[in-house]
Design a protein around this motif. Structure first.
Motif, PDB file in Angstrom:
ATOM      1  N   GLN A  52      10.284  25.477  74.556  1.00  0.00           N
ATOM      2  CA  GLN A  52      11.645  25.771  75.017  1.00  0.00           C
ATOM      3  C   GLN A  52      11.848  27.284  75.056  1.00  0.00           C
ATOM      4  O   GLN A  52      11.779  27.950  74.021  1.00  0.00           O
ATOM      5  CB  GLN A  52      12.673  25.135  74.078  1.00  0.00           C
ATOM      6  N   VAL A  53      12.087  27.826  76.256  1.00  0.00           N
ATOM      7  CA  VAL A  53      12.288  29.268  76.438  1.00  0.00           C
ATOM      8  C   VAL A  53      13.608  29.496  77.159  1.00  0.00           C
ATOM      9  O   VAL A  53      13.901  28.822  78.160  1.00  0.00           O
ATOM     10  CB  VAL A  53      11.136  29.905  77.252  1.00  0.00           C
ATOM     11  N   VAL A  54      14.408  30.413  76.653  1.00  0.00           N
ATOM     12  CA  VAL A  54      15.631  30.811  77.359  1.00  0.00           C
ATOM     13  C   VAL A  54      15.544  32.292  77.705  1.00  0.00           C
ATOM     14  O   VAL A  54      14.909  33.067  76.997  1.00  0.00           O
ATOM     15  CB  VAL A  54      16.900  30.551  76.511  1.00  0.00           C
ATOM     16  N   LYS A  55      16.171  32.656  78.814  1.00  0.00           N
ATOM     17  CA  LYS A  55      16.153  34.041  79.291  1.00  0.00           C
ATOM     18  C   LYS A  55      17.580  34.518  79.519  1.00  0.00           C
ATOM     19  O   LYS A  55      18.421  33.769  79.997  1.00  0.00           O
ATOM     20  CB  LYS A  55      15.372  34.159  80.610  1.00  0.00           C
ATOM     21  N   SER A  56      17.804  35.769  79.195  1.00  0.00           N
ATOM     22  CA  SER A  56      19.038  36.418  79.638  1.00  0.00           C
ATOM     23  C   SER A  56      18.716  37.227  80.893  1.00  0.00           C
ATOM     24  O   SER A  56      17.542  37.447  81.219  1.00  0.00           O
ATOM     25  CB  SER A  56      19.616  37.319  78.544  1.00  0.00           C
ATOM     26  N   LYS A  57      19.748  37.676  81.576  1.00  0.00           N
ATOM     27  CA  LYS A  57      19.555  38.357  82.861  1.00  0.00           C
ATOM     28  C   LYS A  57      18.663  39.590  82.705  1.00  0.00           C
ATOM     29  O   LYS A  57      18.875  40.420  81.836  1.00  0.00           O
ATOM     30  CB  LYS A  57      20.915  38.768  83.434  1.00  0.00           C
ATOM     31  N   SER A  58      17.678  39.687  83.568  1.00  0.00           N
ATOM     32  CA  SER A  58      16.747  40.815  83.521  1.00  0.00           C
ATOM     33  C   SER A  58      16.122  41.003  84.894  1.00  0.00           C
ATOM     34  O   SER A  58      15.384  40.137  85.375  1.00  0.00           O
ATOM     35  CB  SER A  58      15.651  40.560  82.483  1.00  0.00           C
ATOM     36  N   MET A  59      16.417  42.151  85.526  1.00  0.00           N
ATOM     37  CA  MET A  59      15.829  42.416  86.835  1.00  0.00           C
ATOM     38  C   MET A  59      14.331  42.653  86.735  1.00  0.00           C
ATOM     39  O   MET A  59      13.572  42.316  87.645  1.00  0.00           O
ATOM     40  CB  MET A  59      16.509  43.632  87.467  1.00  0.00           C
ATOM     41  N   VAL A  60      13.885  43.236  85.611  1.00  0.00           N
ATOM     42  CA  VAL A  60      12.461  43.553  85.517  1.00  0.00           C
ATOM     43  C   VAL A  60      11.623  42.279  85.396  1.00  0.00           C
ATOM     44  O   VAL A  60      10.482  42.234  85.876  1.00  0.00           O
ATOM     45  CB  VAL A  60      12.189  44.519  84.346  1.00  0.00           C
ATOM     46  N   THR A  61      12.162  41.200  84.797  1.00  0.00           N
ATOM     47  CA  THR A  61      11.401  39.947  84.758  1.00  0.00           C
ATOM     48  C   THR A  61      11.315  39.324  86.151  1.00  0.00           C
ATOM     49  O   THR A  61      10.319  38.674  86.489  1.00  0.00           O
ATOM     50  CB  THR A  61      12.028  38.946  83.772  1.00  0.00           C
ATOM     51  N   SER A  62      12.358  39.504  86.954  1.00  0.00           N
ATOM     52  CA  SER A  62      12.280  39.058  88.354  1.00  0.00           C
ATOM     53  C   SER A  62      11.276  39.901  89.118  1.00  0.00           C
ATOM     54  O   SER A  62      10.531  39.398  89.970  1.00  0.00           O
ATOM     55  CB  SER A  62      13.661  39.156  89.015  1.00  0.00           C
ATOM     56  N   GLU A  63      11.249  41.190  88.801  1.00  0.00           N
ATOM     57  CA  GLU A  63      10.325  42.108  89.459  1.00  0.00           C
ATOM     58  C   GLU A  63       8.872  41.698  89.251  1.00  0.00           C
ATOM     59  O   GLU A  63       8.053  41.776  90.178  1.00  0.00           O
ATOM     60  CB  GLU A  63      10.555  43.517  88.917  1.00  0.00           C
ATOM     61  N   ILE A  64       8.531  41.273  88.033  1.00  0.00           N
ATOM     62  CA  ILE A  64       7.132  40.955  87.735  1.00  0.00           C
ATOM     63  C   ILE A  64       6.811  39.472  87.971  1.00  0.00           C
ATOM     64  O   ILE A  64       5.688  39.036  87.724  1.00  0.00           O
ATOM     65  CB  ILE A  64       6.775  41.338  86.286  1.00  0.00           C
ATOM     66  N   GLY A  65       7.797  38.685  88.429  1.00  0.00           N
ATOM     67  CA  GLY A  65       7.544  37.278  88.713  1.00  0.00           C
ATOM     68  C   GLY A  65       7.258  36.459  87.471  1.00  0.00           C
ATOM     69  O   GLY A  65       6.405  35.571  87.477  1.00  0.00           O
ATOM     70  N   LEU A  66       7.973  36.735  86.385  1.00  0.00           N
ATOM     71  CA  LEU A  66       7.679  36.099  85.105  1.00  0.00           C
ATOM     72  C   LEU A  66       7.992  34.607  85.099  1.00  0.00           C
ATOM     73  O   LEU A  66       7.261  33.818  84.491  1.00  0.00           O
ATOM     74  CB  LEU A  66       8.463  36.805  83.989  1.00  0.00           C
TER      75      LEU A  66
END
Length: 594
Positions: A120-134
């Motif tokens: 179970q993984v949750v994420k908060s808003k992050s443009m850099v994770t979108s940038e790297i395709g995480l």
């Protein structure tokens, strides 16, 4: 695994989020009239809120200067601050991983999740994770469940991982009915389209997931070098829940997102909130690190992934100022191009002026983003609003220079046309000849249409199509048909000038500019030059000049001029030009000429 509408999940910046070329994406964006209205409404509302919040702070330009100095200082000494931050994270019991590429960052976080047997993984808003395709990389792990907890990002995830359209308001392009349909289809929602009801439903879904969370992934607004903490600014509180509940926290940050101390973070947090959402400060302004003895919440394992991913391409180049960016999206909120095509038209995770500059830098070439530097009117509104004074429009011009001059990426036909235009406009005789022929030459292309806007020389005809590079203009606007040579401005001005001269009014009406640029004064006043005082071009005595200045100018101007009498004033320099201009205005109509 949820699939995106274009066949995949969120992609990294270096990969287009559409298979279409730039002009096709623009055309598609123009057809989305709701998104256009939403962007326009948001820009107008944010203008009022942003300017009001900045005005309340006071001395905004001084704050901008301070913000620029902080960011420039950090970028200049980036290796030192990264080392200091890394050392302090490790002193606090955390771990730091430096990722040179998006693949390295993906692989580290993916291996960590596998090693810790996270489901179970949750994420908060992050443009850099979108940038790297995480997201795409993590969902390749069998049995892993990933949830975006920012409300806008949550909506996009449930809508088959739709792409964000704005740095701060990712789901700006969606209306309440679209959100309701997504919730009904994916989550079994049974309510109406009231935004409050939709938000409460989403909160209920997410709260259940928060309590099951094993690992969280967050972004980072600013990393504090001297204490090893990270700073997050949010309005929903989801990031705080991401950090407080799970035992493992992974922080993803661009390597430039660092400040020397809490003092600088305080300055930039205030400027970020006012520029991004028009608030004095965000609802939640959080500083965190690994849980310490005596604390009941916070991560027991704390990892920071510091990502380069092309940022070092900007260091030591003309594009280094783009690393000052604090991701407030203020430039998007004033950009006329973004207002017209929205975020998806750019084909990059980073849209708007900042994205047009940053995307080619991160990619290291112009293969996918060669058109973005031209998605700009060069109005410089982005530069004027940037809280850390990045010269955005100048950096866009620099991209154009590199494409045209260094990489020779211009279309051969367009390049030839522009060279001919440059030759014609660079020689006065050729330019005058062109002005004499423009009406006749373009007459076959002109069409008779009703005027929708007043034009000084409107004759009811417009050009709706032009060939070559000029077609870019007429694709989106009509060009008024040039007037006949006898009716154009130059002909009118020459005729008007002759008529005035005949009446004897032209010379009297337009005073001649003084030959000495130091003489910004009413005609007849004494002028201080390097070789002494002059009046009307003739030398005069110092005593006479002082007497004249006392009678003709306010005392402060006269005193200032007298104080400079013994100085060696370089020819062409100005003497308190503001005061002299005021004196000139006061003396208007009362001047005596020797």
């Amino acid at each position: 695994m949820s699939k995106a509408k274009n066949g995949g999940l969120k992609t990294a910046t270096m990969i287009r989020n559409s298979d279409h070329d730039f002009l096709t994406r623009v055309k598609e964006s123009e057809q989305d009239t709701f998104a256009q209205r939403a962007v326009a409404k948001a820009q107008d509302a944010q203008w009022i809120k942003r300017e009001s919040a900045r005005r309340d702070l006071g001395n905004w330009e001084d704050w901008r200067n301070l913000g620029e100095q902080i960011r420039q200082h950090v970028v200049r000494y980036l290796p030192d601050y990264l080392e200091e931050f890394s050392d302090n994270v490790e002193k606090n019991g955390g771990h730091v991983f430096f990722a040179q590429t998006d693949v390295e960052a993906q692989q580290f976080i993916k291996n960590l999740a596998i090693e810790k047997q996270v489901k179970q993984v949750v994420k908060s808003k992050s443009m850099v994770t979108s940038e790297i395709g995480l997201d795409k990389a993590l969902l390749e792990i069998p049995g892993l469940d990933l949830l975006e907890t920012d409300l806008a990002e949550f909506i996009l995830q449930e809508d088959d991982w739709d792409e964000p359209t704005h740095l701060v308001f990712p789901a700006l392009h969606k209306n309440r009915d679209q959100v309701r349909e997504v919730f009904i289809k994916k989550l079994g929602y049974e309510g109406d389209n009231d935004p409050q009801h939709l938000a409460r439903f989403a909160r209920k879904v997410m709260r259940e997931r928060f309590l099951k969370n094993e690992m969280s992934i967050t972004g980072c607004n600013f990393a504090i070098a001297d204490n090893g903490m990270i700073n997050l600014d949010t309005n929903e509180g989801n990031a705080d829940l991401c950090m407080a509940i799970p035992k493992i926290q992974v922080v993803c940050m661009g390597m430039e997102r660092i400040v020397p101390s809490l003092k600088e973070a305080e300055v930039l947090d205030g400027m970020l909130a006012r520029s991004a959402v028009g608030q004095k400060i965000t609802t939640y302004c959080t500083f965190t690190s690994k849980q310490v003895d005596g604390e009941t919440d916070g991560p027991e394992e704390f990892y920071v992934v510091i990502i380069d991913n092309g940022r070092s391409n900007a260091l030591g180049t003309d594009f280094e100022p783009i690393l000052q960016c604090i991701r407030c999206a203020s430039c998007l909120n004033v950009c006329p191009i973004y207002r017209h095509i929205g975020g998806h038209g750019y084909g990059s995770i980073y849209p708007g002026p900042v994205g047009s500059i940053l995307s080619p830098v991160l990619q290291g070439n112009y293969d996918d983003f060669s058109e973005l530097p031209y998605a700009c009117s060069l109005c410089s509104a982005c530069t004027a609003t940037c809280p850390v004074k990045i010269p955005l429009h100048k950096l866009l011009i620099k991209h154009r220079e590199i494409e045209m001059d260094d990489k020779h990426m211009a279309n051969i036909i367009d390049d030839t046309v522009m060279k001919v235009v440059g030759l014609g406009t660079g020689h006065s005789s050729l330019f005058r000849t062109a002005l004499g022929m423009d009406h006749m030459a373009l007459a076959p292309l002109a069409r008779k249409n009703p005027d929708v806007a007043e034009n000084l020389y409107s004759n009811g005809k417009h050009l709706e199509w032009m060939p070559f590079v000029f077609g870019g203009w007429t694709k989106v606007r009509d060009l008024p048909d040039p007037p006949a040579h006898s009716k154009n401005f130059r002909s009118w001005f020459a005729k008007h000038k002759k008529e005035q001269a005949k009446q004897g009014g032209l010379e009297a009406a337009v005073p001649q500019a003084p030959k000495n640029s130091n003489a910004f004064r009413p005609t007849g006043e004494p002028v201080l030059r390097a070789d002494g005082y002059h009046q009307n071009g003739h030398p005069i005595t110092e005593a006479h000049a002082h007497a004249k200045s006392q009678t003709k100018a306010p005392s402060r101007v006269g005193h200032h001029a007298a104080s400079l009498a013994g100085e060696n004033v370089p020819a062409g320099s100005h003497i308190d030009g503001d005061d002299i201009a005021k004196a000139a205005a006061q003396q208007e109509g009362t001047r005596n000429h020797d």
